[in-house]
Structure formats: C-alpha cells, structure tokens
Design an enzyme around this catalytic site. Structure first.
Site, PDB file in Angstrom:
ATOM      1  N   GLY A 253       1.098  -1.116  -0.066  1.00 53.14           N
ATOM      2  CA  GLY A 253       0.013  -0.186   0.106  1.00 53.14           C
ATOM      3  C   GLY A 253       0.772   1.187  -0.098  1.00 53.14           C
ATOM      4  O   GLY A 253       1.666   1.384   0.491  1.00 53.14           O
TER       5      GLY A 253
ATOM      6  N   ARG B 275       1.072  -5.156  -5.820  1.00 51.41           N
ATOM      7  CA  ARG B 275       1.088  -6.381  -4.874  1.00 51.41           C
ATOM      8  C   ARG B 275       1.588  -7.525  -5.939  1.00 51.41           C
ATOM      9  O   ARG B 275       1.469  -7.348  -7.153  1.00 51.41           O
ATOM     10  CB  ARG B 275      -0.247  -6.708  -4.447  1.00 51.41           C
ATOM     11  CG  ARG B 275      -1.105  -5.688  -3.617  1.00 51.41           C
ATOM     12  CD  ARG B 275      -0.482  -5.455  -2.132  1.00 51.41           C
ATOM     13  NE  ARG B 275      -0.847  -4.923  -1.181  1.00 51.41           N
ATOM     14  CZ  ARG B 275      -1.683  -3.805  -1.018  1.00 51.41           C
ATOM     15  NH1 ARG B 275      -2.291  -3.458  -1.987  1.00 51.41           N
ATOM     16  NH2 ARG B 275      -2.020  -3.106   0.151  1.00 51.41           N
TER      17      ARG B 275
ATOM     18  N   ASP C  20       4.913  -4.303   6.327  1.00 48.39           N
ATOM     19  CA  ASP C  20       5.510  -5.407   6.835  1.00 48.39           C
ATOM     20  C   ASP C  20       5.396  -6.782   5.931  1.00 48.39           C
ATOM     21  O   ASP C  20       6.125  -7.350   5.847  1.00 48.39           O
ATOM     22  CB  ASP C  20       4.731  -6.012   7.993  1.00 48.39           C
ATOM     23  CG  ASP C  20       3.320  -6.482   7.768  1.00 48.39           C
ATOM     24  OD1 ASP C  20       2.608  -5.746   7.166  1.00 48.39           O
ATOM     25  OD2 ASP C  20       2.787  -7.396   8.587  1.00 48.39           O
TER      26      ASP C  20
ATOM     27  N   THR D 298       4.200   2.988   5.364  1.00 45.33           N
ATOM     28  CA  THR D 298       2.524   2.625   5.599  1.00 45.33           C
ATOM     29  C   THR D 298       1.912   3.604   6.408  1.00 45.33           C
ATOM     30  O   THR D 298       2.432   3.629   7.512  1.00 45.33           O
ATOM     31  CB  THR D 298       2.704   0.963   5.991  1.00 45.33           C
ATOM     32  OG1 THR D 298       1.304   0.687   6.552  1.00 45.33           O
ATOM     33  CG2 THR D 298       3.476   0.807   7.162  1.00 45.33           C
TER      34      THR D 298
ATOM     35  N   ASP E 236      -0.454   2.607   8.382  1.00 39.59           N
ATOM     36  CA  ASP E 236      -0.790   1.964   9.494  1.00 39.59           C
ATOM     37  C   ASP E 236      -0.211   2.281  10.590  1.00 39.59           C
ATOM     38  O   ASP E 236      -0.805   1.749  11.645  1.00 39.59           O
ATOM     39  CB  ASP E 236      -1.201   0.362   9.110  1.00 39.59           C
ATOM     40  CG  ASP E 236      -2.338   0.452   8.192  1.00 39.59           C
ATOM     41  OD1 ASP E 236      -3.145   1.290   8.002  1.00 39.59           O
ATOM     42  OD2 ASP E 236      -2.559  -0.719   7.426  1.00 39.59           O
TER      43      ASP E 236
ATOM     44  N   ASP F 299       1.870   0.062  11.892  1.00 42.27           N
ATOM     45  CA  ASP F 299       1.716  -1.285  12.621  1.00 42.27           C
ATOM     46  C   ASP F 299       3.112  -1.934  12.553  1.00 42.27           C
ATOM     47  O   ASP F 299       3.093  -3.323  12.703  1.00 42.27           O
ATOM     48  CB  ASP F 299       0.701  -2.201  11.902  1.00 42.27           C
ATOM     49  CG  ASP F 299       1.217  -2.199  10.415  1.00 42.27           C
ATOM     50  OD1 ASP F 299       1.864  -1.473   9.693  1.00 42.27           O
ATOM     51  OD2 ASP F 299       0.437  -2.837   9.507  1.00 42.27           O
TER      52      ASP F 299
ATOM     53  N   ARG G 255      -6.429  -2.291   9.524  1.00 45.33           N
ATOM     54  CA  ARG G 255      -6.962  -3.599   9.742  1.00 45.33           C
ATOM     55  C   ARG G 255      -6.608  -4.230  10.987  1.00 45.33           C
ATOM     56  O   ARG G 255      -7.501  -4.831  11.698  1.00 45.33           O
ATOM     57  CB  ARG G 255      -6.745  -4.412   8.363  1.00 45.33           C
ATOM     58  CG  ARG G 255      -7.710  -4.216   7.256  1.00 45.33           C
ATOM     59  CD  ARG G 255      -7.350  -5.190   6.234  1.00 45.33           C
ATOM     60  NE  ARG G 255      -6.264  -4.745   5.458  1.00 45.33           N
ATOM     61  CZ  ARG G 255      -5.771  -5.124   4.449  1.00 45.33           C
ATOM     62  NH1 ARG G 255      -6.586  -5.701   3.728  1.00 45.33           N
ATOM     63  NH2 ARG G 255      -4.651  -4.590   3.890  1.00 45.33           N
TER      64      ARG G 255
HETATM   65  P1  ADP Z   1       2.817  -3.993   2.762  1.00 50.22           P
HETATM   66  O1  ADP Z   1       4.215  -4.262   2.411  1.00 50.22           O
HETATM   67  O2  ADP Z   1       1.952  -2.791   2.716  1.00 50.22           O
HETATM   68  O3  ADP Z   1       2.414  -4.731   3.992  1.00 50.22           O
HETATM   69  P2  ADP Z   1       1.522  -6.340   1.359  1.00 50.22           P
HETATM   70  O4  ADP Z   1       1.367  -7.171   2.641  1.00 50.22           O
HETATM   71  O5  ADP Z   1       0.430  -6.357   0.285  1.00 50.22           O
HETATM   72  O6  ADP Z   1       1.810  -4.919   1.679  1.00 50.22           O
HETATM   73  O7  ADP Z   1       2.946  -6.949   0.819  1.00 50.22           O
HETATM   74  C1  ADP Z   1       3.586  -6.523  -0.398  1.00 50.22           C
HETATM   75  C2  ADP Z   1       4.239  -7.410  -1.104  1.00 50.22           C
HETATM   76  O8  ADP Z   1       5.156  -8.184  -0.453  1.00 50.22           O
HETATM   77  C3  ADP Z   1       3.198  -8.791  -1.529  1.00 50.22           C
HETATM   78  O9  ADP Z   1       2.523  -8.516  -2.608  1.00 50.22           O
HETATM   79  C4  ADP Z   1       4.245  -9.637  -1.840  1.00 50.22           C
HETATM   80  O10 ADP Z   1       4.893  -9.363  -3.191  1.00 50.22           O
HETATM   81  C5  ADP Z   1       5.408  -9.347  -0.817  1.00 50.22           C
HETATM   82  N1  ADP Z   1       5.350 -10.348   0.320  1.00 50.22           N
HETATM   83  C6  ADP Z   1       4.461 -10.143   1.241  1.00 50.22           C
HETATM   84  N2  ADP Z   1       4.535 -11.247   2.135  1.00 50.22           N
HETATM   85  C7  ADP Z   1       5.567 -11.893   1.673  1.00 50.22           C
HETATM   86  C8  ADP Z   1       6.177 -13.115   2.179  1.00 50.22           C
HETATM   87  N3  ADP Z   1       5.624 -13.827   3.248  1.00 50.22           N
HETATM   88  N4  ADP Z   1       7.120 -13.721   1.441  1.00 50.22           N
HETATM   89  C9  ADP Z   1       7.557 -13.051   0.426  1.00 50.22           C
HETATM   90  N5  ADP Z   1       6.878 -11.827  -0.130  1.00 50.22           N
HETATM   91  C10 ADP Z   1       5.871 -11.474   0.560  1.00 50.22           C
HETATM   92  O1  F6P Z   2      -1.900   0.825   3.611  1.00 50.19           O
HETATM   93  C1  F6P Z   2      -2.572  -0.173   4.508  1.00 50.19           C
HETATM   94  C2  F6P Z   2      -4.139  -0.094   4.342  1.00 50.19           C
HETATM   95  O2  F6P Z   2      -4.309   1.276   4.164  1.00 50.19           O
HETATM   96  C3  F6P Z   2      -4.857  -0.710   5.105  1.00 50.19           C
HETATM   97  O3  F6P Z   2      -5.380   0.006   6.267  1.00 50.19           O
HETATM   98  C4  F6P Z   2      -6.113  -0.987   4.323  1.00 50.19           C
HETATM   99  O4  F6P Z   2      -7.218  -2.026   4.755  1.00 50.19           O
HETATM  100  C5  F6P Z   2      -5.553  -1.433   3.039  1.00 50.19           C
HETATM  101  O5  F6P Z   2      -4.344  -0.829   2.974  1.00 50.19           O
HETATM  102  C6  F6P Z   2      -6.336  -1.401   1.983  1.00 50.19           C
HETATM  103  O6  F6P Z   2      -5.478  -1.402   0.862  1.00 50.19           O
HETATM  104  P1  F6P Z   2      -5.691  -2.114  -0.658  1.00 50.19           P
HETATM  105  O7  F6P Z   2      -7.255  -1.969  -1.161  1.00 50.19           O
HETATM  106  O8  F6P Z   2      -4.732  -1.357  -1.648  1.00 50.19           O
HETATM  107  O9  F6P Z   2      -5.345  -3.539  -0.333  1.00 50.19           O
END
Ligand code: ADP
Ligand code: F6P
Length: 319
Positions: free
Chosen positions: A10, A71, A102, A125, A127, A129, A171
């Site tokens: 995000g 993503r 994360d 981010t 959040d 978090d 979330r």
């Molecule tokens: P954020 O970084 O904002 O928490 P996401 O949770 O969507 O956002 O993670 C972003 C990207 O990081 C995912 O689309 C994926 O490419 C990678 N990623 C997330 N979790 C893992 C994991 N356990 N192992 C490898 N890559 C991951």
């Molecule tokens: O960036 C974090 C966040 O804003 C969360 O608080 C929210 O639930 C989520 O992204 C939604 O994002 P998307 O629709 O891009 O998955």
C-alpha cells in the site's frame, strides 16, 4: 557501488520523499541508484532504470509514489525470488532499498536470507503497525487528513445534535483511530486491539448529551468492527440520531506533512549509509526521535501493540 530502490504494498505519503532521499544521498557518495517500478513485480519483469538526481526533482511534496507500487503474490514463491536475485545481479545491483510495510519487509527478508542480497527496509505505511519503530512514513499525514475530516464532521454534527461513526483505515492497528481521535476530540475511539463494549459506549453518549455535549464523534478503526454493527448497537441502546462516514482511500493520498518529509529524508540517509557500509538485512526506524536500525528478523518478530497510556488518556479527555 550500484543500488536500487522500490516501493511496495500500500502506498503512503512520504514514499516519494524517501525515494528522493535515497537518490540524493547515494549520489552524494557517488553511488548509482536504479529505480524499480511496481515493487517486486517490476523486479521480476526487469522494469528498472537509472535515476539521476534530477529525476527526483519536484516530488518531495507529492503523495503516492513516482515508482508506482503493486502487490506481487508470486514473490512468496522461492523460484520467483531466485529470478529477482538473478535480475539484480544481471544489472550489477549490490544493494536494495525496500520502502513498504510488513509484507514488503517479509519479501525482503527472504531475499536477504536465501540469496544474501543486501537489503534495507524503510517503513512506509499509513497504518503505523510495525512495532520496532515509533512511527512509519505516511502515518502523520494520514492522521492529519483524518483530523481535518473530523473537524468538518464536528461542524455539521453539532448543528444537528448528532452522533457520527467515522471509519478510518487500520485492519490490524488502531493507531490512526487513536491519534486522530485524540487530536479531533473524539468522544469514543474503537480499535482492533480492544474489545468493544457497546453498553459502556451507550452510557457515555447518553451522559454526554445530558451534560450538554451537542455532538459525538466515534472514530472506528476498520479492523475493530463493521460500521453498520456499531450504528445498530448504539441505536438499540439510545434514542440518538446516528450517521456514518467512511473515509477510505482519501487517507492514503495527499501532500506529505513536514514530519513525514523530514522522517523520509532521515530514513533514506540511514538506509544508504547501511548499504554503503556493506550491511544488509536491516530495517530503519525512529525511536525517541533518534533514527535507528534493527535486524529485520528481530523487527518483524515484535508484536504490534496499541499505546495503552494514550488509550487511557483518550478516555479521560472524552467525557
Ligand atoms: P505491505 O508491504 O504494505 O504490508 P503487502 O502485505 O500487500 O503490503 O505486501 C506487499 C508485497 O510483499 C506482496 O505483494 C508480496 O509481493 C510481498 N510479500 C508479502 N508477504 C510476503 C512473504 N511472506 N514472502 C515473500 N514476499 C511477501
Ligand atoms: O496501507 C494499508 C491499508 O491502508 C490498510 O489500512 C487498508 O485496509 C488497506 O491498506 C487497503 O488497501 P488495498 O485496497 O490497496 O489492499
């Protein structure tokens, strides 16, 4: 030395300021920086190019990310991470700055542990978090955006003597709700980290009305409960007029605040210095207003907690 930077997951206000910081700090040390588009997706598809110092002009004040973000579920599979490592090697890239949350950090950890790619994470981010750092990039801006909306809502709710449930992002983390609730003078703050006690909320709202409060703002973190449930439960227990507003993606955009721009610049400087010193597997953060870096495994293992002192303070202030 040649390094690369990407933004992933995000987006958050301040990501551009961090990209700029990485490019300018690296340039200061005569290091080259590749910008990778669309996060890990672009890394797999070789969507990357050299970024000059001029290429990052005029972005410090912009929300979003000039590198775009995406993503990339494939990145959870070993074979794709191996492809990513090969692509970095083919471009002569010796270090990677990952700006994200994360999930992005988990991907980076794998890349470091499996292939020895020197990676450094910048927490981006809204959040807030990630427990190892007091603040993440974008959080301050998002909270200010929410507070502005609460101010507007207060005007109309006071005129009509209403209650409003404002749903904010988060979330798994109640930080946006907690900080914006305190700054906006909210009567009730609902976070995923605490169970909701509808009986207590109804009593508080009724008491507030009796002592002359003309409106009530309930800030609801999206992970705490569905908006409709909150409204239904309040209406069941009171005769108050209740409305709702879902702020949604408004919170993720907008010009970054001064605090986020400065934080982004400080994070970027530390990230570049770590790579220059040959370090990897680290994430940068801020504690007690000092920039720190931590081992990624340790950082990711820390459970996120809501600040209990702030939560108590919010309750004291709201009556
Ligand atoms: P954020 O970084 O904002 O928490 P996401 O949770 O969507 O956002 O993670 C972003 C990207 O990081 C995912 O689309 C994926 O490419 C990678 N990623 C997330 N979790 C893992 C994991 N356990 N192992 C490898 N890559 C991951
Ligand atoms: O960036 C974090 C966040 O804003 C969360 O608080 C929210 O639930 C989520 O992204 C939604 O994002 P998307 O629709 O891009 O998955």
């Amino acid at each position: 030395m040649r390094i690369a930077v990407l933004t992933s997951g995000g987006d958050a206000p301040g990501m551009n300021a961090a990209v700029r910081g990485v490019v300018r700090c690296a340039g200061y040390y005569d290091m080259e920086v590749f910008g990778i588009e669309r996060g890990y997706k672009g890394l797999l598809d070789n969507q990357m190019a050299l970024l000059s110092k001029r290429a990052v002009s005029g972005i410090i004040q912009r929300g979003g990310t000039m590198l775009m973000t995406a993503r990339c579920p494939e990145f959870e599979e070993y074979k794709y991470r191996r492809l990513a490592a090969e692509n970095l090697a083919n471009h002569g890239i010796e270090g990677l700055v990952v700006i994200g949350g994360d999930g992005s950090f988990r991907g980076m950890k794998e890349l470091y542990e499996e292939f020895g790619i020197r990676c450094v994470g910048i927490p981006g981010t809204i959040d807030n978090d990630l427990a190892y750092t007091d603040f993440t990039l974008g959080f301050d801006t998002a909270v200010n955006t929410v507070v502005n909306s609460i101010n507007n809502l207060r005007d109309t709710m006071s005129s009509h003597e209403r209650v409003v449930v404002v749903q904010v992002m988060g979330r798994h983390s109640g930080d946006i709700a907690l900080y914006s609730g305190i700054a906006g003078g909210a009567e009730v703050i609902l976070v995923p980290e605490h169970p909701i006690k509808y009986e207590d909320i109804a009593k508080r709202l009724t008491h507030n009305k009796r002592v002359g409060k003309r409106s009530a703002i309930i800030v609801l973190a999206e992970g705490a409960a569905p908006v409709d449930e909150v409204i239904k439960e309040i209406k069941k227990r009171t005769d108050l007029s209740v409305r709702s507003t879902v702020l949604g993606y408004i919170q993720r955009g907008g010009a970054p605040s001064q605090a986020d721009r400065v934080l982004a610049s400080r994070f970027a400087e530390r990230a570049v210095s770590l790579l220059r010193d040959g370090k990897g597997g680290r994430v940068v953060g801020v504690r007690d207003n000092k920039i720190i870096d931590d081992d990624i495994k340790t950082a990711l293992a820390m459970p996120h907690k809501v600040d209990e002192d702030l939560y108590q303070l919010a309750n004291i202030l709201s009556v």
